[in-house]
Motif scaffolding. Structure first.
Motif, short mmCIF file in Angstrom:
data_model
loop_
_atom_site.label_atom_id
_atom_site.label_comp_id
_atom_site.label_asym_id
_atom_site.label_seq_id
_atom_site.Cartn_x
_atom_site.Cartn_y
_atom_site.Cartn_z
N THR A 1 3.29 11.98 0.78
CA THR A 1 2.94 11.45 -0.53
C THR A 1 2.57 9.98 -0.37
O THR A 1 2.82 9.36 0.67
CB THR A 1 4.12 11.57 -1.51
N GLU A 2 1.97 9.40 -1.43
CA GLU A 2 1.59 7.99 -1.37
C GLU A 2 2.81 7.10 -1.13
O GLU A 2 2.74 6.14 -0.36
CB GLU A 2 0.91 7.58 -2.68
N ASP A 3 3.92 7.41 -1.78
CA ASP A 3 5.13 6.61 -1.60
C ASP A 3 5.65 6.69 -0.17
O ASP A 3 6.10 5.69 0.40
CB ASP A 3 6.22 7.04 -2.59
N GLU A 4 5.58 7.88 0.43
CA GLU A 4 6.04 8.04 1.81
C GLU A 4 5.14 7.27 2.77
O GLU A 4 5.62 6.63 3.71
CB GLU A 4 6.07 9.53 2.19
N ARG A 26 3.35 4.60 2.02
CA ARG A 26 3.62 3.18 1.78
C ARG A 26 4.90 2.75 2.51
O ARG A 26 4.95 1.69 3.13
CB ARG A 26 3.76 2.93 0.27
N GLU A 27 5.91 3.60 2.46
CA GLU A 27 7.19 3.29 3.11
C GLU A 27 7.02 3.17 4.63
O GLU A 27 7.55 2.25 5.25
CB GLU A 27 8.21 4.37 2.78
N PRO A 32 3.41 -6.26 1.53
CA PRO A 32 3.17 -5.36 0.39
C PRO A 32 1.71 -5.26 -0.02
O PRO A 32 1.22 -4.17 -0.33
CB PRO A 32 4.00 -5.96 -0.73
N GLU A 78 -0.51 -1.85 0.26
CA GLU A 78 -1.13 -1.27 -0.93
C GLU A 78 -2.61 -1.03 -0.70
O GLU A 78 -3.16 0.01 -1.11
CB GLU A 78 -0.91 -2.18 -2.14
N VAL A 125 -2.92 2.10 1.47
CA VAL A 125 -2.62 3.31 0.70
C VAL A 125 -3.79 3.64 -0.22
O VAL A 125 -4.19 4.80 -0.34
CB VAL A 125 -1.30 3.15 -0.09
N ASN A 126 -4.37 2.63 -0.87
CA ASN A 126 -5.51 2.86 -1.76
C ASN A 126 -6.71 3.40 -0.99
O ASN A 126 -7.41 4.30 -1.47
CB ASN A 126 -5.89 1.58 -2.50
N THR A 175 -5.99 7.03 -0.10
CA THR A 175 -6.07 7.87 -1.30
C THR A 175 -7.53 8.13 -1.67
O THR A 175 -7.90 9.26 -2.01
CB THR A 175 -5.33 7.20 -2.48
#
Length: 79
Positions: free
Chosen positions: A45-48, A50-51, A61, A65, A68-69, A72
């Motif tokens: 997932t996006e959160d995973e 990012r982590e 950060p 981001e 991740v963008n 995505t």
């Protein structure tokens, strides 16, 4: 991963099918296999993501981001 097993009843049913019935049977079998494959191919997932990225030394950060963008957006283009 689920494995398809042809049982005796299905085998006999397939032997008696006409062209349209066999076509429908094959389409349903393909759709089921495709759905299972898509489920197995799901990624992070996006959160995973990012982590994991935040765990890399030197990435803050804002850069995480941005990455991740970009990922995505690439995923949406592929779909």
């Amino acid at each position: 991963m689920k494995q398809y097993t042809l049982n005796r009843k299905t085998y006999k049913d397939v032997k008696r099918m006409d062209h349209q019935q066999m076509d429908a049977f094959c389409k349903n079998l393909y759709k089921a296999g495709h759905a299972d494959g898509m489920k197995d191919a799901e990624g992070l997932t996006e959160d995973e993501v990012r982590e994991v990225i935040m765990g890399v030394k030197g990435i803050g950060p804002k850069k995480a981001e941005d990455i991740v963008n970009a990922l995505t957006a690439a995923q949406r283009e592929r779909s």
